[in-house]
Design an enzyme around this catalytic site. Structure first.
Site, mmCIF file in Angstrom:
data_model
loop_
_atom_site.group_PDB
_atom_site.id
_atom_site.type_symbol
_atom_site.label_atom_id
_atom_site.label_comp_id
_atom_site.label_asym_id
_atom_site.label_seq_id
_atom_site.Cartn_x
_atom_site.Cartn_y
_atom_site.Cartn_z
ATOM 1 N N HIS A 115 12.587 -3.051 1.745
ATOM 2 C CA HIS A 115 12.075 -1.716 2.086
ATOM 3 C C HIS A 115 12.996 -0.660 1.522
ATOM 4 O O HIS A 115 14.227 -0.832 1.546
ATOM 5 C CB HIS A 115 11.983 -1.528 3.608
ATOM 6 N N LEU A 116 12.422 0.427 1.080
ATOM 7 C CA LEU A 116 13.214 1.558 0.601
ATOM 8 C C LEU A 116 13.964 2.203 1.768
ATOM 9 O O LEU A 116 15.156 2.490 1.675
ATOM 10 C CB LEU A 116 12.290 2.590 -0.056
ATOM 11 N N SER A 117 13.247 2.441 2.850
ATOM 12 C CA SER A 117 13.838 3.108 4.017
ATOM 13 C C SER A 117 14.395 2.073 4.987
ATOM 14 O O SER A 117 14.065 0.879 4.906
ATOM 15 C CB SER A 117 12.774 3.957 4.717
ATOM 16 N N ARG A 160 5.260 10.919 -2.562
ATOM 17 C CA ARG A 160 5.056 10.573 -1.157
ATOM 18 C C ARG A 160 6.367 10.723 -0.367
ATOM 19 O O ARG A 160 7.320 9.978 -0.613
ATOM 20 C CB ARG A 160 4.589 9.114 -1.079
ATOM 21 N N ARG A 214 7.770 0.584 13.374
ATOM 22 C CA ARG A 214 8.280 0.041 12.100
ATOM 23 C C ARG A 214 9.380 -0.992 12.314
ATOM 24 O O ARG A 214 9.803 -1.663 11.391
ATOM 25 C CB ARG A 214 8.811 1.163 11.208
ATOM 26 N N TYR A 224 11.459 8.377 0.987
ATOM 27 C CA TYR A 224 11.350 7.298 -0.009
ATOM 28 C C TYR A 224 11.994 7.630 -1.357
ATOM 29 O O TYR A 224 11.992 6.797 -2.254
ATOM 30 C CB TYR A 224 9.869 6.942 -0.207
ATOM 31 N N ASN A 245 7.758 -5.772 -1.087
ATOM 32 C CA ASN A 245 7.780 -4.651 -0.159
ATOM 33 C C ASN A 245 6.348 -4.557 0.382
ATOM 34 O O ASN A 245 5.469 -3.990 -0.269
ATOM 35 C CB ASN A 245 8.172 -3.348 -0.851
ATOM 36 N N HIS A 294 4.156 -4.523 9.180
ATOM 37 C CA HIS A 294 4.107 -4.394 10.631
ATOM 38 C C HIS A 294 2.816 -4.942 11.235
ATOM 39 O O HIS A 294 2.679 -4.981 12.454
ATOM 40 C CB HIS A 294 4.272 -2.912 11.008
ATOM 41 N N GLU A 350 12.108 -9.904 1.589
ATOM 42 C CA GLU A 350 11.404 -8.685 2.023
ATOM 43 C C GLU A 350 12.297 -7.470 1.758
ATOM 44 O O GLU A 350 13.486 -7.496 2.068
ATOM 45 C CB GLU A 350 11.110 -8.792 3.526
ATOM 46 N N ARG A 373 13.660 4.280 12.163
ATOM 47 C CA ARG A 373 12.493 5.155 12.128
ATOM 48 C C ARG A 373 11.655 4.956 13.401
ATOM 49 O O ARG A 373 12.198 4.650 14.447
ATOM 50 C CB ARG A 373 11.694 4.861 10.840
ATOM 51 N N PRO A 429 0.791 -1.228 0.000
ATOM 52 C CA PRO A 429 0.000 0.000 0.000
ATOM 53 C C PRO A 429 0.828 1.285 0.000
ATOM 54 O O PRO A 429 1.881 1.356 0.632
ATOM 55 C CB PRO A 429 -0.820 -0.106 1.292
ATOM 56 N N ASN A 430 0.318 2.232 -0.739
ATOM 57 C CA ASN A 430 0.871 3.597 -0.849
ATOM 58 C C ASN A 430 2.147 3.677 -1.678
ATOM 59 O O ASN A 430 2.666 4.777 -1.897
ATOM 60 C CB ASN A 430 1.100 4.232 0.537
ATOM 61 N N ASP A 486 1.228 -15.426 6.541
ATOM 62 C CA ASP A 486 0.671 -16.784 6.354
ATOM 63 C C ASP A 486 0.645 -17.170 4.876
ATOM 64 O O ASP A 486 0.883 -18.329 4.526
ATOM 65 C CB ASP A 486 -0.764 -16.864 6.906
ATOM 66 N N ALA A 499 3.185 -0.870 4.756
ATOM 67 C CA ALA A 499 2.645 -0.834 6.125
ATOM 68 C C ALA A 499 2.196 -2.217 6.614
ATOM 69 O O ALA A 499 2.188 -2.489 7.826
ATOM 70 C CB ALA A 499 1.489 0.155 6.192
HETATM 71 C C1 DQA Z 1 8.307 0.896 3.601
HETATM 72 C C2 DQA Z 1 8.457 1.081 5.125
HETATM 73 C C3 DQA Z 1 7.112 0.897 5.814
HETATM 74 O O1 DQA Z 1 7.260 1.078 7.216
HETATM 75 C C4 DQA Z 1 6.107 1.912 5.305
HETATM 76 O O2 DQA Z 1 4.840 1.681 5.879
HETATM 77 C C5 DQA Z 1 6.008 1.948 3.827
HETATM 78 C C6 DQA Z 1 7.239 1.814 3.034
HETATM 79 C C7 DQA Z 1 9.624 1.189 2.862
HETATM 80 O O3 DQA Z 1 9.740 0.757 1.716
HETATM 81 O O4 DQA Z 1 10.519 1.834 3.403
HETATM 82 O O5 DQA Z 1 4.949 2.190 3.256
HETATM 83 O O6 DQA Z 1 7.950 -0.454 3.350
#
Ligand code: DQA
Length: 144
Positions: free
Chosen positions: A99-101, A17, A110, A22, A73, A79, A97, A106, A9-10, A86, A76
């Site tokens: 993540h960009l950040s 964003r 997270r 990011y 990725n 978490h 897995e 943080r 998501p997002n 599952d 959210a």
């Molecule tokens: C994220 C880190 C997550 O905590 C956050 O909710 C995201 C992006 C990242 O790629 O850094 O939406 O997955």
């Protein structure tokens, strides 16, 4: 060798964003970088993005006979989502897995990933390079 890259998501909002967290690249631009590297590494890659947990769960569930590896990725849902965790276990496809950040640098909430325990490994903190590192690691692992 066929991989599916799943964006949660997002991540469709990347580029606009929180660019300070990011980066400035859009999801399309990140996918293009991944596709370029996949070509160099001679593997096939497909992409999926959804803002809906159920759609991500269904996509992982249907991935079984189609893909050798997943790069996800979960954004959210990292978490919060027992369902995504599952689904990865159920499908049995090795998963990295991403993540960009750096999620450990943080907010406290997270720092917990429900996905990491069921993943082959986790790469975070390198911006779009996190995906590229994951792709290289996945291909190396598939080659054995
Ligand atoms: C994220 C880190 C997550 O905590 C956050 O909710 C995201 C992006 C990242 O790629 O850094 O939406 O997955």
């Amino acid at each position: 060798m066929k991989l599916l890259v799943i964006h949660g998501p997002n991540l469709d909002l990347l580029g606009e964003r929180q660019p300070e967290v990011y980066g400035k690249l859009t999801l399309k631009e990140i996918n293009e970088k991944i596709a370029k590297l996949a070509k160099e590494l001679k593997c096939e890659v497909e992409f999926f993005q959804s803002n809906h947990e159920g759609e991500i769960v269904e996509t992982i569930g249907k991935a079984k006979s189609k893909y050798d590896f997943l790069i996800i990725n979960p954004a959210a849902y990292t978490h919060t989502s027992v369902a995504v965790s599952d689904a990865i276990v159920a499908t049995g496809i090795p998963t990295i897995e991403v993540h960009l950040s750096n999620i450990y640098a943080r907010e406290e909430f997270r720092r917990k990933s429900l996905i990491a325990p069921v993943a082959v490994g986790q790469i975070c903190g390198f911006g779009p390079d996190s995906y590229l590192l994951a792709l290289r690691a996945a291909v190396n692992r598939m080659k054995g």
